[in-house]
Design a protein around this motif. Structure first.
Motif, PDB file in Angstrom:
ATOM      1  N   PRO A 211       0.813  -1.224   0.000  1.00 52.61           N
ATOM      2  CA  PRO A 211       0.000   0.000   0.000  1.00 52.61           C
ATOM      3  C   PRO A 211       0.849   1.277   0.000  1.00 52.61           C
ATOM      4  O   PRO A 211       0.433   2.307  -0.529  1.00 52.61           O
ATOM      5  N   ILE A 212       2.055   1.205   0.578  1.00 51.48           N
ATOM      6  CA  ILE A 212       2.940   2.371   0.576  1.00 51.48           C
ATOM      7  C   ILE A 212       3.349   2.722  -0.849  1.00 51.48           C
ATOM      8  O   ILE A 212       3.396   3.902  -1.232  1.00 51.48           O
ATOM      9  N   ALA A 213       3.640   1.694  -1.654  1.00 50.65           N
ATOM     10  CA  ALA A 213       4.034   1.927  -3.048  1.00 50.65           C
ATOM     11  C   ALA A 213       2.914   2.628  -3.816  1.00 50.65           C
ATOM     12  O   ALA A 213       3.165   3.571  -4.588  1.00 50.65           O
ATOM     13  N   TRP A 214       1.671   2.193  -3.607  1.00 51.31           N
ATOM     14  CA  TRP A 214       0.534   2.812  -4.298  1.00 51.31           C
ATOM     15  C   TRP A 214       0.289   4.236  -3.799  1.00 51.31           C
ATOM     16  O   TRP A 214      -0.118   5.114  -4.571  1.00 51.31           O
ATOM     17  N   MET A 215       0.544   4.462  -2.518  1.00 48.87           N
ATOM     18  CA  MET A 215       0.400   5.813  -1.980  1.00 48.87           C
ATOM     19  C   MET A 215       1.433   6.753  -2.602  1.00 48.87           C
ATOM     20  O   MET A 215       1.129   7.907  -2.935  1.00 48.87           O
ATOM     21  N   VAL A 331      15.790  -0.266  -6.078  1.00 51.40           N
ATOM     22  CA  VAL A 331      15.246   1.071  -6.310  1.00 51.40           C
ATOM     23  C   VAL A 331      14.873   1.277  -7.774  1.00 51.40           C
ATOM     24  O   VAL A 331      13.928   1.996  -8.089  1.00 51.40           O
ATOM     25  N   GLY A 332      15.601   0.599  -8.684  1.00 50.03           N
ATOM     26  CA  GLY A 332      15.276   0.713 -10.105  1.00 50.03           C
ATOM     27  C   GLY A 332      13.877   0.202 -10.404  1.00 50.03           C
ATOM     28  O   GLY A 332      13.121   0.817 -11.165  1.00 50.03           O
ATOM     29  N   THR A 333      13.526  -0.924  -9.794  1.00 44.09           N
ATOM     30  CA  THR A 333      12.190  -1.485  -9.966  1.00 44.09           C
ATOM     31  C   THR A 333      11.131  -0.557  -9.394  1.00 44.09           C
ATOM     32  O   THR A 333      10.073  -0.342  -9.998  1.00 44.09           O
ATOM     33  N   ALA A 334      11.437   0.033  -8.224  1.00 40.54           N
ATOM     34  CA  ALA A 334      10.485   0.952  -7.578  1.00 40.54           C
ATOM     35  C   ALA A 334      10.268   2.207  -8.428  1.00 40.54           C
ATOM     36  O   ALA A 334       9.135   2.684  -8.579  1.00 40.54           O
TER      37      ALA A 334
END
Length: 413
Positions: A211-215, A331-334
């Motif tokens: 959920p943090i990634a979507w936020m 971090v590249g994927t993020a």
């Protein structure tokens, strides 16, 4: 120690130089497009297809740049981007019709897309200390070259070279050939790998479930769409709502970009001091309030449109800093996950601004010329509202991170 310091300086040349050239290549098209259209007798629809390759190349690059950097390394990913830009300049110079010009543009924007994602990954791996400051400083160089690019491009096209005018072909060739310069320090420098830290490596599947990634996606999307919409709609708003001349309205946009660029130069240390989430919450809220206040205060408050640039500028680089701390392993994927979804949102966001203006103008303003300002105000309120939503999402993310007792590297949330 000396070798490490020298290598760091070399890598700074790559990142800062890369952002400078990226800004130039993205923003020299303004003065060149009308002449291209005239030379090849292009219809507006053909010109639209040409420009749409910007978004297509960008989204394509988003889809594979992270994987490419994992396979060949971030050094060679960056070098590939620079080489593709140089080749695009050569092909543009040699283009003799719409098809060859279109393919050249596609190569250019594919290279630009790889470069933007690649530079983001580079910066995240290199700037492990004072990340917010260095991210904002990197994007300052993009803003600086973006301000210079249209004026430089227009001037260069009129240069007398070997008894003839340089024109748009020569201008593109010379500007894009500058991409050779960062290749030299790229070959010399030693680039760090993904941070080796304990814990599970970030994968696309993990991000989809997080959920943090979507936020963070929501935060970046709302912030960037607001930023891009100001650049796209401010001149139009001032011309139609206040009957400003195009010169006067363009000067206000230039003032917006001046505040925008200076903000990235100076606010980075603040983001490191008070934390990335809190910084974005404050700055995006400030930008939204300025935009809304500018609308409600009328023509006398138009300067607030420009001042909003101070708040909107740090959002993108500070989110990149947040990603580098939140997902140090992968971090590249993020960045790929976040920026790809942001790119899609930016296309939808700009469409929505236009539809809101048109809908309110016809339904509430009843299609009368006198009431067109109602539609324009509604559209710009949407732009300011996006910045406010960005701030609200940061508030929610701040609470989530506090509950998880997480911090942002060395800086508290």
């Amino acid at each position: 120690m000396e070798n490490h310091r020298f290598n760091y300086i070399v890598l700074l040349f790559v990142v800062f130089g890369g952002f400078l050239i990226f800004g130039l290549s993205e923003n020299i098209k303004g003065p060149a497009l009308p002449i291209m259209q005239s030379d090849f007798k292009l219809k507006e629809s053909q010109l639209g297809v040409l420009l749409s390759l910007n978004s297509l190349g960008y989204l394509l690059a988003c889809s594979f740049t992270s994987s490419l950097s994992n396979k060949v390394g971030i050094k060679w990913t960056g070098i590939l981007a620079f080489i593709s830009m140089v080749l695009a300049g050569i092909f543009m110079y040699l283009s003799n019709g719409y098809t060859s010009l279109t393919l050249s543009y596609f190569m250019l924007y594919l290279g630009n897309g790889i470069l933007e994602i690649g530079l983001g990954i580079m910066a995240a791996r290199i700037f492990t200390k004072n990340t917010g400051t260095m991210m904002n400083l990197s994007h300052f160089f993009y803003g600086l070259s973006s301000i210079v690019a249209p004026v430089l491009g227009a001037s260069m096209m009129g240069w007398d070279v070997l008894g003839g005018e340089l024109g748009w072909r020569g201008m593109y060739l010379m500007i894009l050939s500058l991409a050779i310069l960062p290749i030299i320090p790229s070959l010399i420098g030693k680039f760090p790998d993904d941070h080796q830290q304990n814990g599970e490596s970030t994968s696309m599947r993990n991000l989809i479930r997080d959920p943090i990634a979507w936020m963070i996606v929501a935060i970046l999307s709302f912030g960037v769409v607001s930023e891009l919409s100001i650049g796209s709609w401010l001149v139009y708003f001032l011309e139609n709502a206040y009957d400003w001349s195009i010169k006067k309205a363009s000067e206000m946009l230039s003032l917006f970009f001046l505040f925008f660029t200076l903000s990235r130069l100076f606010v980075g240390p603040i983001t490191d001091k008070i934390g990335y989430t809190l910084s974005i919450m404050i700055f995006s809220g400030f930008s939204g309030v300025c935009s809304l206040a500018a609308i409600f205060s009328g023509e006398n408050g138009a300067i607030l449109f420009a001042i909003a640039g101070i708040g909107i500028a740090p959002i993108y680089p500070t989110v990149m800093a947040l990603l580098s701390k939140q997902y140090p392993k992968g971090v590249g994927t993020a960045i790929t996950f976040t920026v790809t979804l942001m790119g899609i949102a930016s296309v939808v966001g700009n469409l929505l601004v236009g539809f809101i203006i048109d809908f309110v103008y016809k339904k509430i303003g009843q299609g009368s010329v006198e009431n067109k300002i109602i539609g324009l105000q509604a559209g710009y309120m949407f732009i300011g509202g996006l910045a406010i939503l960005c701030s609200v999402c940061c508030m929610l993310l701040y609470r989530i991170l506090r509950k998880r007792n997480q911090d942002e590297g060395n800086e508290m949330i």
